[in-house]
Scaffold this active site. Structure first.
Site, PDB file in Angstrom:
ATOM      1  N   GLY A 158       0.823  -1.193   0.000  1.00 28.94           N
ATOM      2  CA  GLY A 158       0.000   0.000   0.000  1.00 28.94           C
ATOM      3  C   GLY A 158       0.858   1.244   0.000  1.00 28.94           C
ATOM      4  O   GLY A 158       2.019   1.210   0.402  1.00 28.94           O
ATOM      5  N   SER A 159       0.294   2.363  -0.449  1.00 25.67           N
ATOM      6  CA  SER A 159       0.989   3.639  -0.318  1.00 25.67           C
ATOM      7  C   SER A 159       0.781   4.152   1.100  1.00 25.67           C
ATOM      8  O   SER A 159       0.010   3.589   1.869  1.00 25.67           O
ATOM      9  CB  SER A 159       0.445   4.640  -1.341  1.00 25.67           C
ATOM     10  N   GLY A 160       1.481   5.230   1.426  1.00 24.34           N
ATOM     11  CA  GLY A 160       1.345   5.784   2.770  1.00 24.34           C
ATOM     12  C   GLY A 160       2.485   5.399   3.686  1.00 24.34           C
ATOM     13  O   GLY A 160       2.511   5.792   4.853  1.00 24.34           O
ATOM     14  N   HIS A 161       3.448   4.600   3.161  1.00 25.98           N
ATOM     15  CA  HIS A 161       4.592   4.162   3.962  1.00 25.98           C
ATOM     16  C   HIS A 161       5.893   4.811   3.485  1.00 25.98           C
ATOM     17  O   HIS A 161       6.975   4.348   3.803  1.00 25.98           O
ATOM     18  CB  HIS A 161       4.763   2.650   3.880  1.00 25.98           C
TER      19      HIS A 161
ATOM     20  N   LYS B 150       5.419  -8.318   2.102  1.00 25.41           N
ATOM     21  CA  LYS B 150       5.144  -8.184   3.535  1.00 25.41           C
ATOM     22  C   LYS B 150       3.931  -9.043   3.889  1.00 25.41           C
ATOM     23  O   LYS B 150       2.983  -9.141   3.119  1.00 25.41           O
ATOM     24  CB  LYS B 150       4.892  -6.708   3.886  1.00 25.41           C
TER      25      LYS B 150
ATOM     26  N   ASP C   6      -1.545  -8.608   0.503  1.00 31.26           N
ATOM     27  CA  ASP C   6      -0.264  -8.581  -0.219  1.00 31.26           C
ATOM     28  C   ASP C   6       0.149  -9.983  -0.642  1.00 31.26           C
ATOM     29  O   ASP C   6       0.608 -10.193  -1.762  1.00 31.26           O
ATOM     30  CB  ASP C   6       0.833  -7.972   0.668  1.00 31.26           C
TER      31      ASP C   6
ATOM     32  N   HIS D  95      -0.524   0.342   9.224  1.00 26.11           N
ATOM     33  CA  HIS D  95      -1.699   0.720   8.442  1.00 26.11           C
ATOM     34  C   HIS D  95      -2.704   1.509   9.253  1.00 26.11           C
ATOM     35  O   HIS D  95      -3.898   1.451   9.001  1.00 26.11           O
ATOM     36  CB  HIS D  95      -2.366  -0.526   7.844  1.00 26.11           C
TER      37      HIS D  95
END
Ligand SMILES: Nc1ncnc2c1ncn2[C@@H]1O[C@H](COP(=O)(O)OP(=O)(O)O)[C@@H](O)[C@H]1O
Ligand SMILES: [Mg+2]
Lengths: 208, 357
Positions: free
Chosen positions: B54-57, B105, B110, B219
């Site tokens: 996911g994005s945001g990391h 991960k 995922d 998350h």
């Protein structure tokens, strides 16, 4: 009979109900997940909706498989591969038919459920969509066996789905993100179980 | 919600456009579907290291594409796994003929998406292996959960395996290294605040001014327990000691078996850290915690590792695997041998990590 046009309006109705329930599903996923389930489902079915015209001249199996591929490539998360597999197995089972008998409808739902279980390895009681899909499939199988009409069988299945959703509330999640919460997942309704119920309701709506 | 964004729906694309504009010398962004590769194209004869999530990391994973680290990365929606078609296209674009290693991960989404992607790439004749990273000790068992999450170790593993690929490790050897590093790494995270995804607009959980969440992932999800906030020394001690005293951990992870041509489950047991072990210590910000506070954490952590007889041979401090603007931190300790240290020191040139070149 479930005609091809019903299937098309089912798919379209899925988009509508998932749009209506986008925030609701995301809210459920906020409590025990990562706050994206409604957005994921909405993104996927919106893509299906945009490509809706391309489904028109396909047979039932091809329609469902095409929906599956779109979901797989646009939903992401856990629900993408799971619902993708669900529709893919449904489509494979339906084959090139233009209409399905009540018995065949039960069979494609069974195939979809088995696909989800194979991909995600969840069993009933793990607090996932399997907790709705399982009673739904069992209810459909029981009612078509007993000779009920498709609408009656699906009405019953919607009730089973409703109960299945409620029954996820006291469960401790063992699969998916919610499982990290352990005991803390108790008391919350599972988002994926809820979207499964909505998808079934959409099918019911398409028949009236 | 207060954020530096335009429309929530455009966030991923626009931020990728920004990355492309800023780092055209290092990477190339593909938009349909989203994936990021090295600017120079595939590296011939080297195993392509691909990751995604996911994005945001950020900077993980896109910011780790470049010489000495990843060959490609697939960004999903915020906190949502990317899709198999992205991963499949990324694998095709990155493959230099020596195969692809996907670093995955351990999250249900995922893992399933990368499995489907590997199957698609294999159907194209590309040799692919998936190695799953699961280092978050806050998750205790694997029988009643989806298993430990992939967190801090991922960054260290992407760096070390990236160097190993440059060095010419083949797919099998690189996969083995990746697997060992995963077994050698342990992490734990905590949060002082929650975070807000652009698509959602509201905090992912409510938390009082005097509270903290222990055992969070990345998350924005709540952790395993809620506590009254404590001093940095107390928090660091609790986390570091939990990591060091973590019991052997056994679980099954899926890998591709090239002999049987199918996915097989491998049972793996991680052994606890012991006196005399050399470790890389990684103190990570969840995004909102300033680097100064991370040094406060590092100070106490180093005292404790010292007391236990662990030798910190390298460290990494800063925001590398984040959870948007969340305040909080994570600690990762990874046991390393001399070869791994050499690989750690090898040159890396990416937007997120740069040294030795
Ligand atoms: N292994 C699994 N098998 C069946 N359903 C699962 C599994 N893991 C998660 N789910 C379902 O997926 C839902 C979450 O979907 P979503 O939020 O879209 O994905 P993610 O968990 O990756 O954020 C859960 O509510 C649950 O019903
Ligand atoms: Mg979710």
């Amino acid at each position: 009979m479930l005609k091809k046009d019903h299937v098309l309006s089912w798919i379209n109705r899925c988009y509508e109900v998932l749009e209506e329930n986008r925030q609701y599903l995301t809210k459920l996923d906020t409590a025990i997940g990562d706050a994206d389930h409604g957005n994921n489902m909405h993104r996927g079915f919106k893509k299906v909706h945009i490509q809706f015209e391309t489904l028109q001249d396909k047979d039932i199996g091809a329609i469902l498989k095409s929906v599956a591929m779109t979901l797989i490539s646009s939903v992401g998360g856990a629900s993408g591969p799971l619902y993708g597999t669900f529709f893919l197995q449904m489509g494979t089972k339906a084959g090139s038919k233009e209409e399905l008998s009540p018995k065949e409808v039960a069979q494609i739902w069974r195939a979809g459920l088995e696909g989800v279980k194979m991909r995600g390895k969840a069993e009933p009681g793990d607090k996932t969509m399997v907790d709705v899909l399982t009673p739904v499939v069992e209810s459909l199988e029981r009612d078509v066996e007993a000779g009920k009409s498709l609408v009656e069988a699906i009405d019953q299945a919607v009730e089973a789905a409703e109960k299945g959703v409620q029954d996820t509330i006291p469960l401790i999640a063992r699969k998916g993100r919610a499982s990290y919460l352990g005991e803390r997942s108790k008391g919350h309704q599972d988002p994926g179980a809820t979207s499964s119920k909505l998808i079934l309701q959409a099918l019911r709506d398409s028949l009236s | 919600m207060k954020k530096l964004i335009n429309k929530p729906d455009d966030v991923i694309r626009e931020q990728l456009e920004g990355m492309q504009a800023a780092h055209a010398d290092l990477l190339k962004v593909n938009y349909e579907p989203f994936y990021i590769t090295r600017a120079g194209g595939p590296v011939k004869g080297k195993v392509a290291l691909v990751s995604g999530g996911g994005s945001g990391h950020e900077p993980m994973h896109g910011g780790f594409v470049g010489h000495g680290m990843l060959h490609a990365a697939c960004p999903g929606e915020v906190f949502t796994s990317p899709t198999p078609d992205q991963m499949h296209e990324a694998a095709k674009a990155a493959d230099g003929g020596a195969g692809v290693l996907n670093i995955v991960k351990n999250y249900t989404g995922d893992v399933m998406n990368f499995e489907m992607a590997a199957e698609l790439a294999m159907a194209d004749g590309i040799k692919v292996q998936n190695i799953v990273i699961d280092d978050d000790i806050a998750v205790k068992d694997s029988l009643y959960t989806a298993g430990r999450r992939g967190v801090g170790s991922t960054v260290l593993i992407e760096k070390i395996c990236g160097a190993a690929s440059e060095k010419g490790y083949d797919l099998e050897k690189l996969s083995a290294l990746c697997r060992t590093l995963n077994q050698n790494g342990r992490s734990m995270g905590m949060a002082l605040t929650s975070c807000i995804t652009p698509g959602n607009g509201e905090p992912s959980f409510e938390i009082g001014d005097d509270e903290m969440e222990i055992g969070i992932g990345i998350h924005g999800e709540p952790g395993i327990k809620r506590d009254k906030i404590k001093s940095v020394d107390e928090i660091t001690e609790m986390m570091t000691v939990s990591i060091i005293e973590d019991k052997p951990y056994t679980r099954k992870l899926k890998e591709w078996d090239f002999g049987k041509n199918e996915w097989v489950e491998r049972e793996l047991t991680d052994e606890p850290l012991k006196k005399g072990d050399k470790v890389i210590a990684f103190v990570n910000s969840m995004g909102g915690t300033p680097v100064s506070e991370l040094y406060g954490v590092y100070r106490k952590m180093a005292q404790i590792t010292d007391k236990f007889g662990l030798k910190i041979v390298r460290n990494l401090i800063g925001p590398y695997i984040t959870s948007l603007e969340m305040q909080g931190c994570s600690i990762t300790l990874m046991k390393v041998d001399d070869e791994m240290i050499k690989l750690w020191d090898a040159p890396v040139y990416t937007p997120g990590l740069k040294w030795g070149k």
